[in-house]
Design an enzyme around this catalytic site. Structure first.
Site, mmCIF file in Angstrom:
data_model
loop_
_atom_site.group_PDB
_atom_site.id
_atom_site.type_symbol
_atom_site.label_atom_id
_atom_site.label_comp_id
_atom_site.label_asym_id
_atom_site.label_seq_id
_atom_site.Cartn_x
_atom_site.Cartn_y
_atom_site.Cartn_z
ATOM 1 N N SER A 48 2.272 4.582 -8.882
ATOM 2 C CA SER A 48 2.577 5.978 -8.588
ATOM 3 C C SER A 48 3.959 6.044 -7.954
ATOM 4 O O SER A 48 4.473 5.041 -7.447
ATOM 5 C CB SER A 48 1.536 6.522 -7.601
ATOM 6 O OG SER A 48 1.908 7.771 -7.057
ATOM 7 N N TYR B 267 -4.277 5.587 -0.136
ATOM 8 C CA TYR B 267 -3.722 5.659 -1.491
ATOM 9 C C TYR B 267 -2.344 5.004 -1.545
ATOM 10 O O TYR B 267 -2.043 4.213 -2.449
ATOM 11 C CB TYR B 267 -3.634 7.130 -1.913
ATOM 12 C CG TYR B 267 -3.147 7.361 -3.323
ATOM 13 C CD1 TYR B 267 -4.032 7.303 -4.392
ATOM 14 C CD2 TYR B 267 -1.810 7.667 -3.585
ATOM 15 C CE1 TYR B 267 -3.597 7.532 -5.688
ATOM 16 C CE2 TYR B 267 -1.371 7.895 -4.873
ATOM 17 C CZ TYR B 267 -2.275 7.824 -5.923
ATOM 18 O OH TYR B 267 -1.832 8.043 -7.209
#
Length: 257
Positions: free
Chosen positions: A139, A152
């Site tokens: 990401s 995350y």
């Protein structure tokens, strides 16, 4: 790009980015294995649809990516793994001092530890054939940070570290290992969030997208699942044979800031 004869396993691929990558791999000629933690008629129907449209072998295998044993069994049940796409992921948002321990463990298990297990299980198959591609879906948050997403962001940063390490371990084996770092992707899940955000912020749809969702994405455009799929197909191709141990950002300029 012809990936005929190759088999691609894509974790977390019953919707969103994973499904987009699976369709792109199939359109490039690869047989595909879809995966999620459910085992419904709709899951298997997706595989049948991909097979019918693309003319490749496609099947669905259930495996819970929070369970290391099931991660490894996914690879074993597939039987062949030339291209491994570690895509499964979840999110939880909370301040670090309020972050539930069970959520921290779950996010790390699915977003990071699952990739360790699938890679460890897939590498012997790839070494056996003398060819392989491992593509980890990280990401923009694998390269930068935002508040309230500690688990995350830790997992996505860790996934990049894992990518680099395995790339060095396989550099002499015609096996490449890379990470794709998407920005904000317009998936069905994100699309469903837009009406609620319009009410919450008292904004138009366009303003919610530009000023809230894409606030950190300079292009002010969502990344599409087709763009992520196309990037994955490129990394799986022979044109990318000397690309290994790196990240490719598909983020509309987010990480250029």
């Amino acid at each position: 790009m012809n990936l005929g004869g190759k088999t691609a396993i894509i974790t977390g691929s019953s919707s969103g980015i994973g499904l987009g990558i699976a369709r792109a791999m199939a359109n490039a000629g690869a047989n595909v294995v879809l995966n999620s933690f459910t085992d419904t008629d709709a899951d298997h129907a997706l595989a049948d649809e991909i097979s019918s449209v693309s003319g490749v072998q496609a099947r669905y295998i259930k495996a819970d990516m929070s369970d290391g044993t099931q991660c490894r069994e996914l690879i074993a049940l597939a039987g062949q793994c030339d291209i491994l796409i570690n895509n499964a992921g979840i999110q939880h948002v909370a301040a670090v001092e309020e972050f539930p321990v069970e959520k921290w463990n779950e996010v790390l298990a699915i977003n990071l530890t699952a990739a360790f297990h699938t890679i460890a299980a897939a590498l012997p198959l790839m070494r056996g054939t003398g060819w392989g591609r491992i593509i980890n879906i990280s990401s923009a948050h694998g390269l930068t940070a935002s508040p309230f997403k500690s688990a995350y962001i830790a997992a996505k940063h860790g996934l990049i570290g894992l990518t680099k390490t395995v790339a060095l371990e396989t550099a002499r084996n015609a096996i490449t290992v890379n990470a794709i770092c998407p920005g904000y992707v317009l998936t069905p899940l994100v699309e469903k969030q837009i009406p609620d955000s319009m009410k919450e912020y008292a904004m138009s749809r366009d303003d919610v997208i530009e000023k809230v969702m894409l606030a950190r994405q300079p292009s002010k455009e969502f990344v599409t699942v087709d763009e992520i799929g196309g990037t994955a197909v490129f990394l799986a191709s022979e044109a990318a044979a000397q690309i290994t141990g790196t990240t490719i950002s598909v983020d509309g300029g987010w990480t250029a800031i």
